[in-house]
Motif scaffolding. Sequence first.
Motif, PDB file in Angstrom:
ATOM      1  N   VAL A 175       0.843  -1.183   0.000  1.00  0.00           N
ATOM      2  CA  VAL A 175       0.000   0.000   0.000  1.00  0.00           C
ATOM      3  C   VAL A 175       0.888   1.246   0.000  1.00  0.00           C
ATOM      4  CG1 VAL A 175      -0.182   0.019   2.517  1.00  0.00           C
ATOM      5  CG2 VAL A 175      -1.993   1.039   1.164  1.00  0.00           C
ATOM      6  N   THR A 176       0.396   2.312  -0.626  1.00  0.00           N
ATOM      7  CA  THR A 176       1.090   3.603  -0.588  1.00  0.00           C
ATOM      8  C   THR A 176       0.231   4.571   0.193  1.00  0.00           C
ATOM      9  OG1 THR A 176       2.059   3.230  -2.733  1.00  0.00           O
ATOM     10  CG2 THR A 176       1.982   5.507  -1.977  1.00  0.00           C
ATOM     11  N   SER A 177       0.852   5.267   1.092  1.00  0.00           N
ATOM     12  CA  SER A 177       0.094   6.185   1.931  1.00  0.00           C
ATOM     13  C   SER A 177       0.761   7.551   1.899  1.00  0.00           C
ATOM     14  CB  SER A 177       0.070   5.621   3.354  1.00  0.00           C
ATOM     15  OG  SER A 177      -0.927   6.255   4.086  1.00  0.00           O
ATOM     16  N   ILE A 178      -0.018   8.576   1.651  1.00  0.00           N
ATOM     17  CA  ILE A 178       0.533   9.937   1.711  1.00  0.00           C
ATOM     18  C   ILE A 178      -0.232  10.716   2.779  1.00  0.00           C
ATOM     19  CG2 ILE A 178       1.423   9.998  -0.648  1.00  0.00           C
ATOM     20  CD1 ILE A 178      -1.076  11.333  -1.583  1.00  0.00           C
ATOM     21  N   THR A 179       0.448  11.648   3.426  1.00  0.00           N
ATOM     22  CA  THR A 179      -0.197  12.376   4.526  1.00  0.00           C
ATOM     23  C   THR A 179      -0.089  13.875   4.302  1.00  0.00           C
ATOM     24  OG1 THR A 179       1.861  12.284   5.758  1.00  0.00           O
ATOM     25  CG2 THR A 179       0.225  10.644   6.313  1.00  0.00           C
TER      26      THR A 179
END
Length: 912
Positions: A175-179
């Motif tokens: 999974v790729t997660s950006i914040t």
Amino acid sequence: MKLWTFLPWLPCLLVCIMCLGSECGTVRRMGRSKRELVRIREARTTFPGACATRLPRGKRSLPGMDRRSPRQHRRSSQAEESSPGRGKAVYFTGRGDQLRLKPGVEVPRGNFTLEMWIKPEGGQRSPAVIAGLYDKCFYASSDRGWLLGIRAVSEQGHRDPRFFFSLKTDRAHKVTSITSNARYLPNQWSHLAVTYNGQQMKLFVNGAQVAVSREQSGEIFSPLTKKCKVLMIGGNALNHNYRGAVEHLTLWRRPRSQQEIMMGMRSHGHLQLDDPSQLVIHETFENASRKWLTVKDGSFPQAEYGGRAGPGEMAGSLDTALEPPPCGQTICDNVEVVTNYNRFWSFRKPKTVRYRVVNVYDDTHRKPTVTEHQIHLQHQHLNEAFRMYNITWELSVHNVYNSSLRHRLVLANCDISKVGDEECDPECNHTLTGFDAGYCKKQKSHCPEYKQGNGVCDPECNWDNYYYDNGDCCNPNITDVTKTCFNPSSPLRAYLDVKELKEILNLDGSTHLNIFFANSSDEDLAGVATWPWDKEALTHLGGIVLNPSFYGTFGHTHTMIHEIGHSLGLYHVFRGISEIESCNDACLETEPSLETGDLCADTNPTPKYKHCRDPEPGNDTCGRRHFTHTPFNNYMSYADDDCTDSFTLNQVARMHCYLDLIYQSWQTSSKPPPVPMAPRVVEQGQDALTLEWFPPITGHFYDREVGSVCDKCTEGRVLLQYASNSSSPRPCAPSGHWSPREAEGPPDVEQACEPSVRTWSPNAGMDSSSVGSPPCPLQGCMLQLEFQYPLVPDSLTVWVTFFSPEETQLPAIHNILLLTVSGENVSLGPRNVFCDTPLTLKLDVKEEVYGVQFFTTEQHLEIDATLLASKPDCSLCQACQPLHYRLLRQPPFSHAPHGLLLSDTSRRYMDR
Ligand SMILES: *[C@@H]1O[C@H](CO)[C@@H](O)[C@H](O)[C@H]1NC(C)=O
Ligand SMILES: *[C@@H]1O[C@H](CO)[C@@H](O)[C@H](O)[C@H]1NC(C)=O
Ligand SMILES: *[C@@H]1O[C@H](CO)[C@@H](O)[C@H](O)[C@H]1NC(C)=O
Ligand SMILES: *[C@@H]1O[C@H](CO)[C@@H](O)[C@H](O)[C@H]1NC(C)=O
Ligand SMILES: *[C@@H]1O[C@H](CO)[C@@H](O)[C@H](O)[C@H]1NC(C)=O
Ligand SMILES: *[C@@H]1O[C@H](CO)[C@@H](O)[C@H](O)[C@H]1NC(C)=O
Ligand SMILES: *[C@@H]1O[C@H](CO)[C@@H](O)[C@H](O)[C@H]1NC(C)=O
Ligand SMILES: [Zn+2]
């Protein structure tokens, strides 16, 4: 219509006593293992480099003042307000009232945009999913699809909560997660948008692109698994439930550009569709059950009219809150506000301020702490220094005749709980504390058994290990206890700390700046001051403590001027170089600035230096060795009296601002506090302008007597009150730190997520010498807080500023119980909190609440403050008269040449 001037006008006298967003200043947080109290310590004259001043960080604004958001801007017009199709917000309780999109709507497989307005509560599960697409067929791989939510970024999962967007295509391995770039703002409307175009995923907050990633590519899922995909809002299948409101949710089959997102944000829900086939859903929640199902046996989330949710939002459309810069504390640190104080002399009109010198004599009226000559010389020099800045000091002297007090050592910098605590605390090391009850002695003396308790005070036996010679050294029949009694638990001990002195004297701090003396032979201490943003500033615990040797003696009259500078909000000129924690500190001053260092742009950066010249090039400090044109002549430097002779204009602006913001009650005149900024045009039509202005600098909206309920009423007649009474069955530390009282009043911890003595904590009684407090019972350790005015509440806000990182599995707060007047108490259940974001709870209670109980099993949890807000139009606020404003215009209004008198709480005027 060129120049607008602006004056508040009040029909009757009023004195201001409240302080804005109070924040305590002189205590610094240390590591958990060594909870310590470090006060401002001035070593201007004798001991080079002995000053341990650390100034506070962090800021806090008043609730109600901090709720302005871009959202309100778009809601500025009355016409829009009532337009049809504006939609409703749905409120998710965080307890499983999720919504699932009904089958039949085709969720985009590739390109998409999701947009919505949200108003998240403070305190969430981490992660909390606001909206997400998941795969109901592949339970093993729960991260397939995408999620938009809130997640704490720090490792332990309880600080720095931010928005995140994560995505995993069915083919991707991970999974790729950006914040987002910053913490989310609790209880404020924010616009969120996420886009995916088969190559890039992007996250937008309030129209700004805050994160992007290229890690995922291609379709999210194949047509084959279409039936497995479920779009949910308010949580996900793992019960990572979101708590807060959602409004105007829109899903597109296309990646929208930033420009389109910003336009959509401003269009207030009126969609301009170029191609309707691109739109998947536009949900206004007018009738959400048409497209959405509840999950399992969950209830439908509550629908409410959007934007009517909280106080403050009824406000107009000024879209700037007057926030201090990251290195500042209060509204007076706001660059625009202080610039106005600097530019317009009307803010700096002459002010007369009362101060009171507390002089202690012995019982026979002899041996005063300071002489009359000192008092008068000091007074003269004080007024000479301040006169040119339009500040006059009015002296009164308070004499106290008390030998017992006179003959005791007052420790100006040592907290009494640290004497004899099995560690050497250098600030408590003094002959009259027996060198910290023996713990600062290098060679520990041996006391032969026959001398212990033999009716003579034997010096070698007089320390903690021998129970102070078994009591002999604190027995007034045997010895002069004012010289030998070092036992911190004896009432006859030879020393007091400043807090004890102030408690004994119990002098009102709201009428005068009190000047105390630490009658200390501890020569390195020159003075201690209370910051204006300290909780104590206007109480008997506030004021200035001076060493009598640096008071009113020739060559030593500038110490008091310097300390008064601190009291009026001035920092050391060397703050931005010598009082920063690291080179990443927000206060690091690389060039003179209103936002860093001492928050004055007219004092050049300088390291701490005691001489009357620029410092020689020294060691590298954050990339700099040379400092020139340094403000060594400034009273806020550490140079001595021969050298210092002035304040700068920016410093004067700050002092006048703090006199208005905090210290109106010390002044002889009771002028209303000024409005710090000119009105702003918030709407402009063909033939009309709408102006809106800020409330007076103190943030008050109503005319009021000191201490009346109108003090606490804010816009929309919402009554905001902090706890005023506290109790707990838990034992307290003798020092009073971590006692229930610390949870009264506004928040005052300056560094969230660090332990602070200015909070309630269950393990308050645990100090190293005692056995420690008992573990919390099964139902939890309890803190009870009560409020002055029982009322039907709209919301509760709780500042939980610390808890142990190890115990993150269970919510930190075990239960919250609302205490109602009728006796039917309401349980709010367990709550997840973030230590750097207040917990906000929207309440659905029909009864009057007078108090609240918190239960926790977390020994190290710390509660700083609790705020109870009434529903709008609270009956207690009905009688409060809105402030009157006089609006002047150039050219003058033809029908009102001397200005219009307005008393509208909305603080708006439409000029046609
Ligand atoms: C996304 O849209 C572009 C054209 O705008 C198209 O070329 C591409 O195939 C689409 N991607 C997916 C995964 O549907
Ligand atoms: C809402 O939608 C449901 C289901 O379509 C329908 O039965 C109901 O009448 C609608 N209510 C309103 C107020 O439109
Ligand atoms: C002091 O007040 C006068 C007006 O009474 C004003 O002209 C002057 O600029 C003020 N001085 C300062 C330093 O603020
Ligand atoms: C005198 O000072 C002592 C503390 O040293 C205090 O306990 C006592 O109450 C004071 N007496 C009076 C009359 O204030
Ligand atoms: C405590 O003070 C004494 C004398 O003032 C000094 O000799 C001693 O070194 C100090 N102890 C510590 C640990 O600082
Ligand atoms: C000191 O002497 C008085 C009178 O002789 C007595 O009442 C008191 O208890 C004694 N105090 C102590 C601490 O021994
Ligand atoms: C520079 O640093 C060294 C070592 O830390 C120290 O001994 C010296 O006193 C410092 N010099 C100045 C001018 O601060
Ligand atoms: Zn100082």
